[in-house]
Motif scaffolding. Structure first.
Motif, PDB file in Angstrom:
ATOM      1  N   GLN A  60       0.845  -1.184   0.000  1.00  0.00           N
ATOM      2  CA  GLN A  60       0.000   0.000   0.000  1.00  0.00           C
ATOM      3  C   GLN A  60       0.883   1.237   0.000  1.00  0.00           C
ATOM      4  O   GLN A  60       1.759   1.388   0.844  1.00  0.00           O
ATOM      5  CB  GLN A  60      -0.917   0.013   1.229  1.00  0.00           C
ATOM      6  CG  GLN A  60      -1.874  -1.165   1.304  1.00  0.00           C
ATOM      7  CD  GLN A  60      -2.927  -1.111   0.216  1.00  0.00           C
ATOM      8  OE1 GLN A  60      -3.309  -0.029  -0.231  1.00  0.00           O
ATOM      9  NE2 GLN A  60      -3.389  -2.252  -0.221  1.00  0.00           N
ATOM     10  N   LYS A 101       1.022   5.217   0.449  1.00  0.00           N
ATOM     11  CA  LYS A 101       0.243   6.343   0.979  1.00  0.00           C
ATOM     12  C   LYS A 101       0.561   7.582   0.158  1.00  0.00           C
ATOM     13  O   LYS A 101       1.718   7.855  -0.178  1.00  0.00           O
ATOM     14  CB  LYS A 101       0.582   6.577   2.435  1.00  0.00           C
ATOM     15  CG  LYS A 101       0.150   5.451   3.332  1.00  0.00           C
ATOM     16  CD  LYS A 101       0.471   5.742   4.771  1.00  0.00           C
ATOM     17  CE  LYS A 101       0.051   4.570   5.649  1.00  0.00           C
ATOM     18  NZ  LYS A 101       0.391   4.786   7.055  1.00  0.00           N
ATOM     19  N   ASN A 102      -0.462   8.332  -0.182  1.00  0.00           N
ATOM     20  CA  ASN A 102      -0.285   9.566  -0.948  1.00  0.00           C
ATOM     21  C   ASN A 102       0.263  10.668  -0.049  1.00  0.00           C
ATOM     22  O   ASN A 102      -0.297  10.933   1.011  1.00  0.00           O
ATOM     23  CB  ASN A 102      -1.601  10.012  -1.582  1.00  0.00           C
ATOM     24  CG  ASN A 102      -2.052   9.057  -2.659  1.00  0.00           C
ATOM     25  OD1 ASN A 102      -1.237   8.383  -3.248  1.00  0.00           O
ATOM     26  ND2 ASN A 102      -3.341   9.000  -2.919  1.00  0.00           N
ATOM     27  N   GLN A 103       1.341  11.263  -0.473  1.00  0.00           N
ATOM     28  CA  GLN A 103       1.923  12.377   0.280  1.00  0.00           C
ATOM     29  C   GLN A 103       1.804  13.639  -0.565  1.00  0.00           C
ATOM     30  O   GLN A 103       2.245  13.657  -1.712  1.00  0.00           O
ATOM     31  CB  GLN A 103       3.384  12.101   0.609  1.00  0.00           C
ATOM     32  CG  GLN A 103       3.573  10.919   1.536  1.00  0.00           C
ATOM     33  CD  GLN A 103       5.048  10.660   1.809  1.00  0.00           C
ATOM     34  OE1 GLN A 103       5.899  11.195   1.130  1.00  0.00           O
ATOM     35  NE2 GLN A 103       5.307   9.835   2.807  1.00  0.00           N
TER      36      GLN A 103
END
Length: 57
Positions: free
Chosen positions: A50, A52-54
């Motif tokens: 997965q 994660k969008n930063q």
């Protein structure tokens, strides 16, 4: 001297063709099942990393 080959019977040819089609059917069914489990995050045997969008500000 050339000797003509014996012909394969229609029933034997049909049996082989059906076996070949059945293999493709099961492969497609397994692929669809894996895709469904991955899309719903219920997969027990396949791990997806997965990310994660930063957001950069």
């Amino acid at each position: 001297m050339a000797v003509p080959k014996k012909h394969t019977s229609i029933s034997k040819k049909r049996i082989r063709k059906n076996i070949w089609k059945r293999k493709g059917y099961w492969a497609a069914l397994k692929a669809l099942s894996l895709a469904k489990s991955l899309s719903t995050n219920n997969s027990k045997s396949f791990f997806v990393r997965q990310i994660k969008n930063q957001t950069v500000e």
